[in-house]
Design a protein around this motif. Structure first.
Motif, short mmCIF file in Angstrom:
data_model
loop_
_atom_site.label_atom_id
_atom_site.label_comp_id
_atom_site.label_asym_id
_atom_site.label_seq_id
_atom_site.Cartn_x
_atom_site.Cartn_y
_atom_site.Cartn_z
N GLN A 34 46.56 46.90 40.39
CA GLN A 34 47.14 45.82 41.17
C GLN A 34 48.59 45.62 40.75
OE1 GLN A 34 45.74 41.85 40.13
NE2 GLN A 34 45.77 41.26 42.28
N TYR A 36 51.53 43.77 39.54
CA TYR A 36 51.47 42.59 38.68
C TYR A 36 52.16 41.36 39.27
CZ TYR A 36 56.32 42.67 37.05
OH TYR A 36 57.68 42.59 36.98
N ASP A 37 53.25 41.53 40.01
CA ASP A 37 54.02 40.37 40.46
C ASP A 37 53.68 39.90 41.86
OD1 ASP A 37 55.15 42.67 41.53
OD2 ASP A 37 57.21 42.11 41.05
N THR A 38 53.07 40.75 42.67
CA THR A 38 52.74 40.35 44.05
C THR A 38 51.24 40.20 44.28
OG1 THR A 38 52.57 42.62 44.86
CG2 THR A 38 54.76 41.56 44.95
N GLY A 39 50.42 40.77 43.41
CA GLY A 39 48.97 40.74 43.61
C GLY A 39 48.46 41.82 44.54
N GLU A 40 49.37 42.64 45.05
CA GLU A 40 49.00 43.71 45.98
C GLU A 40 48.02 44.69 45.31
OE1 GLU A 40 51.70 46.67 48.71
OE2 GLU A 40 52.42 46.17 46.71
N VAL A 41 46.88 44.93 45.96
CA VAL A 41 45.91 45.90 45.45
C VAL A 41 46.40 47.29 45.84
CG1 VAL A 41 43.53 46.73 45.52
CG2 VAL A 41 44.01 44.27 45.57
N ARG A 99 46.80 45.53 35.81
CA ARG A 99 47.98 45.00 36.49
C ARG A 99 49.16 45.85 36.05
NH1 ARG A 99 49.01 39.34 36.11
NH2 ARG A 99 49.61 39.46 38.28
#
Length: 133
Positions: A34, A36-41, A99
């Protein structure tokens, strides 16, 4: 042959961490990468004890390739490196959340994530909030 940690390959993973892992029959744990800063998988890979040890000690994501039956470090051939920011084990001990700071594409197809191309269901609110492809 399975090692005492439950992994089919020898490992230097801390035995306390190894004891917490619930592995598949082939000694693997799914690892979700993921941003780390946007949460995008970004992607899902597989780690055995040694891949997790290498990830924890090098700061680069190392996975076990089920098809090639070898370790691979994300970005070594593509340049699309995953620099580890944190690693967490889920409540059941059967999935890792890694992350990362992803450089370039995470998917082997060249897409930013492995989940961009084939959305099976998306409600109207989520579609409106999604970034343009």
């Amino acid at each position: 042959m399975t090692s005492t940690t439950g992994s089919p390959r020898p490992s230097s993973l801390d035995p306390e961490i190894a004891a917490r892992l619930k592995r598949s029959t082939d000694g693997l744990v799914p690892a979700i990468a993921q941003q780390y800063d946007t949460g995008e998988v970004l992607m899902l890979g597989w780690m055995d004890d040694e891949a997790l040890h290498r990830t924890l000690t090098t700061g680069r994501c190392t996975y076990w390739s089920r098809s090639r039956r070898e370790y691979w470090v994300k970005g070594d051939t593509s340049g699309h490196v995953q620099r580890v920011k944190s690693v967490a084990l889920d409540c059941d001990g059967d999935t890792l959340l890694v992350r990362v700071d992803q450089a370039g594409a995470a998917c082997h197809t060249g897409a930013r994530t492995c989940f961009d191309e084939d959305v099976l269901l998306q409600d109207a609110d989520a579609a409106a909030a999604a970034p343009a492809q």
